[in-house]
Design a protein around this motif. Structure first.
Motif, short mmCIF file in Angstrom:
data_model
loop_
_atom_site.label_atom_id
_atom_site.label_comp_id
_atom_site.label_asym_id
_atom_site.label_seq_id
_atom_site.Cartn_x
_atom_site.Cartn_y
_atom_site.Cartn_z
N UNK A 124 -17.00 6.07 42.47
CA UNK A 124 -17.61 4.53 42.90
C UNK A 124 -17.43 3.89 42.13
N UNK A 125 -18.36 2.92 42.36
CA UNK A 125 -18.54 1.89 41.42
C UNK A 125 -17.01 1.24 40.42
N UNK A 126 -16.21 2.21 40.73
CA UNK A 126 -14.26 1.45 39.56
C UNK A 126 -13.89 -0.02 41.25
N UNK A 127 -12.85 0.15 40.51
CA UNK A 127 -11.97 -0.99 40.60
C UNK A 127 -10.93 -1.08 40.90
N UNK A 128 -10.47 -1.65 41.43
CA UNK A 128 -8.17 -1.56 42.61
C UNK A 128 -8.00 -2.53 42.14
N UNK A 129 -6.83 -3.08 41.81
CA UNK A 129 -6.09 -4.29 41.84
C UNK A 129 -5.16 -4.38 42.73
N UNK A 130 -5.12 -4.88 44.15
CA UNK A 130 -4.76 -4.57 45.35
C UNK A 130 -3.17 -5.91 45.58
N UNK A 131 -2.33 -6.14 46.10
CA UNK A 131 -1.14 -7.23 46.62
C UNK A 131 -2.16 -7.78 47.91
N UNK A 132 -1.93 -9.11 47.30
CA UNK A 132 -2.60 -9.76 48.80
C UNK A 132 -1.31 -9.78 50.44
N UNK A 133 -0.31 -9.36 50.18
CA UNK A 133 0.70 -9.06 50.28
C UNK A 133 0.93 -7.71 51.22
N UNK A 134 -0.12 -7.28 51.81
CA UNK A 134 0.01 -5.69 52.50
C UNK A 134 -0.21 -5.95 54.26
N UNK A 135 0.33 -4.87 54.79
CA UNK A 135 0.12 -4.65 56.18
C UNK A 135 -0.99 -5.04 56.79
N UNK A 136 -1.65 -5.38 57.78
CA UNK A 136 -2.57 -6.06 57.94
C UNK A 136 -4.05 -4.73 58.08
N UNK A 137 -3.50 -3.91 58.41
CA UNK A 137 -4.29 -2.97 58.55
C UNK A 137 -4.97 -2.40 57.18
N UNK A 138 -4.18 -2.04 55.99
CA UNK A 138 -4.13 -2.07 54.61
C UNK A 138 -5.23 -2.58 54.27
#
Ligand SMILES: Cc1ncc(COP(=O)(O)O)c(C=O)c1O
Lengths: 449, 187
Positions: A124-138
């Motif tokens: 908890x409190x951690x951060x992630x960087x994700x792609x903007x182009x993902x399956x909508x549900x993701x």
């Protein structure tokens, strides 16, 4: 919405050709052999050659000492099918082999795979960087549900190194992308992402669902964890939900203090230190013994069996999926009712060069195209087809079609739809294994109407 | 007998090119032949475990417990724990204190402790020096091989047994073993 289908970014630097694929794990066997045999020696008691469906929940201990060693993870063996099951284990070992990974945990769905992977790595409190182009549900899972578990994310363009770097904070613990995105078919710059992840000593986690390990193996480009929705191409026949998390075995979880769940004694497992004890499959053991045990999304053995059977023909199927997708994409690109086609196999696609590099045998078979007639034309097309199935799935032997604006993205405003790549004119298809001429003829009659 | 460890031409003291990513990965197919490892497990009876810990959460305890269940006699060696017993076996201070024949010396110590352990292993007539996961000492390995011992480095005795017996795959681990034979190599 503009008629630019391809999520555009500014000037892109040329691909760095000094970064070349490295086999993550040498195998004595080719990928076709492993698709059939990996994880499934004959069943020793009966000699049954194919993997039996162990439709069983629990396994008898030899004696009290054996039971204790199993619970303490000192001995390999089965206890309870929420954690391990022989049919599910065969599937896990097979997918690990196809990806060139060290170990895998199979779970009930692709979404469960993402939850188990994130839960194993983030506090908890951690951060992630994700792609903007993902399956909508993701995208929904990452931006609405994960923050409720204490994990905040920043979404970026997985082709834009500066944007990725700028998003990383001291609390960032993983980088997440789809190799080939659903539905926009954006090909991520995997070598670049792996380099950035390595510099910050965080793992690169790749959802390889749309490519399958036949078309792309992210570990060869430096990824650390691979995820699949096995519901799609791995199972391949539209029969079974399933997900899997695969570990490369190369990430050093103990290099610093950022992954205490792996590098420090775990109170959720009476003080066991997973990385030190299990070495290069410490992540897999932790994901199973803690995340799967406590969150509970076990894969059904019958689903595992169907997915195993699907994987046996995966190399053959992917070849034909790609061939049919290319034929359909070229047909659509030449049709006057079609404004644009976003298939990276086409030479003018923004991801074409990255597809040639990361997906040299073909850019999958899921993509979008736009109709000059907008929303109404989209509704007419999905209602006019006879052979294509109008439904919300991809990666089936059957060809599938959907008009996101009138279905999956219905609740959004026009602007939100456009930003999500689901504008009013957009059609998504998943090209199946039928005769290509039949697929084209059906689209033709529906488009010409 | 040819060395089971892949030698680099440029530097015979280096068993493995540190720049080669596959070398950093334990369990890569090919570095130790399956037959070599199966031979060790089939012929061994007694394992002396140097650095064995009485703490049930330490990896050495896991390995000792597992090997005992597979029928091996395991003698714990640890000067700090002398006077105690681990899993029913009294701890000895030094390999040279063991009076019975030892087949395998299994090392749970830092790489810089390995040369002394190898000297003792040679002195007591052990046949194999096995360094656990993460432990490598290529110079000591050459010394042991020159004295006729078989050397395994950077491998876990439990994990390799699990791989060759097929048990490791029960946890979804890829051991790159494909076979249409009913009988596993071990177990
Ligand atoms: C790329 C991708 N990842 C993950 C998922 C989620 O998988 P599941 O539906 O098996 O939970 C999907 C489903 O469409 C997907 O397309």
């Amino acid at each position: 919405m503009s008629d630019t289908p391809q999520p555009g970014i500014g000037e892109q630097p040329p691909l760095d050709s000094s970064e070349t694929p490295e086999p993550a794990r040498r195998s004595r066997y080719g990928i076709e052999t492993r698709s059939i045999h990996a994880g499934s020696p004959p069943e020793p008691v009966t000699g049954a050659r194919n993997v039996p469906i162990f439709q069983t929940t629990a396994y008898v201990f030899e004696d009290a000492d054996h039971a204790a060693s199993l619970f303490d993870l000192q001995t390999f063996g089965y206890i309870y099918s929420r954690i391990t099951n022989p049919t599910v284990a065969a599937l896990e070992a097979r997918v690990a082999s196809l990806e060139g990974g060290r170990g895998a945990v199979a779970v009930a769905s692709g979404h469960a795979a993402q939850l188990v992977a994130f839960y194993t790595l983030l506090e908890p409190g951690d951060h992630f960087v994700g792609s903007r182009f993902l399956y909508g549900g993701s995208l929904t899972q990452l931006s609405h549900t994960f923050p409720r578990l204490g994990w905040q994310g920043t979404l970026v363009d997985p082709r834009d190194e500066a944007e990725v770097r700028a998003a990383i904070t001291p609390r960032t613990r993983l980088l997440f992308t789809e190799s080939l995105s659903n539905p926009a078919a954006v090909v991520a710059d995997l070598a670049m992402l792996a380099r950035v992840a390595r510099e910050h000593h965080i793992p690169l986690v790749v959802d390889n669902t749309m490519a399958s390990p036949i078309l792309c193996r992210p570990f060869e480009w430096g990824a650390d964890i691979v995820i699949h929705s096995m519901t799609k191409f791995l199972g391949g026949h539209g029969t079974s939900m399933g997900g899997v998390v695969v570990e490369s075995g190369r990430f050093d979880w103990s290099a610093d203090d950022r992954y205490p769940g792996l590098s420090r004694p775990d109170p959720a497992y009476h003080g066991l230190t997973f990385h030190e004890t299990f070495g290069d499959f410490g992540f897999t053991m932790k994901a199973r013994a803690v995340a799967l045990r406590d969150l509970g999304p076990a894969l059904s053995p019958t689903n595992a069996f169907h997915i195993l059977t699907g994987i046996e023909t995966l190399p053959l199927r992917m070849e034909r999926h790609v061939r049919n997708a290319e034929a359909v994409a070229r047909y659509l690109a030449a049709h006057p009712a079609v404004a644009w086609v976003s298939y990276p196999g086409l030479e003018d696609h923004e991801s074409h060069a990255r597809a040639a590099r990361y997906l040299p045998d073909g850019a999958g078979s899921v993509f979008t195209f736009g109709l000059t007639g907008g929303y109404e034309a989209g509704v007419r097309l999905v209602e006019g087809v006879e052979l294509w199935s109008h439904l919300a799935n991809v990666g089936d032997t059957r060809s599938l079609i959907i008009h996101p604006a009138s279905t999956t993205h219905r609740q959004l405003t026009d602007e939100q739809r456009t930003a999500a790549g689901a504008g009013n004119d957009v059609i998504r298809i998943s090209v199946g294994l039928e005769t290509a001429a039949d697929l084209i003829a059906d689209l033709d009659q529906a488009l010409t109407g | 007998m040819t060395s089971p460890i892949r030698m680099l031409e440029a530097d015979p003291g280096l068993a493995c090119d540190p720049a080669d990513p596959s070398c950093a990965v334990p369990g890569v197919a090919g570095e130790y032949a399956d037959d070599l490892l199966v031979g060790i497990y089939r012929s061994a009876r007694t394992v002396a475990m140097v650095g064995a810990s009485p703490n049930p959460m330490r990896p050495s305890y896991f390995v000792m417990k597992y090997l005992q269940r597979k029928g091996y006699r395991v003698i714990p060696v640890n000067p700090v724990a002398v006077g105690q017993a681990i899993l029913g076996e009294p701890v000895v201070a030094d390999l040279r204190d063991i009076t019975e024949p030892v087949d395998v010396v299994d090392v749970f110590r830092r790489p810089d402790a390995v040369p002394g352990i190898v000297d003792a292993a040679i002195a007591i007539g052990a046949k194999v020096v096995w360094m656990q996961l993460g432990i490598r000492n290529d110079i000591a390995a050459v010394t042991a091989e020159a004295a006729g011992l078989t050397v395994v480095q950077d491998r876990c005795m439990k994990i390799e047994y699990g791989r060759l017996s097929g048990e490791l795959a029960w946890s979804g681990i890829n051991g790159d073993r494909i076979t249409s034979k009913r009988q596993a190599l071990l177990g």
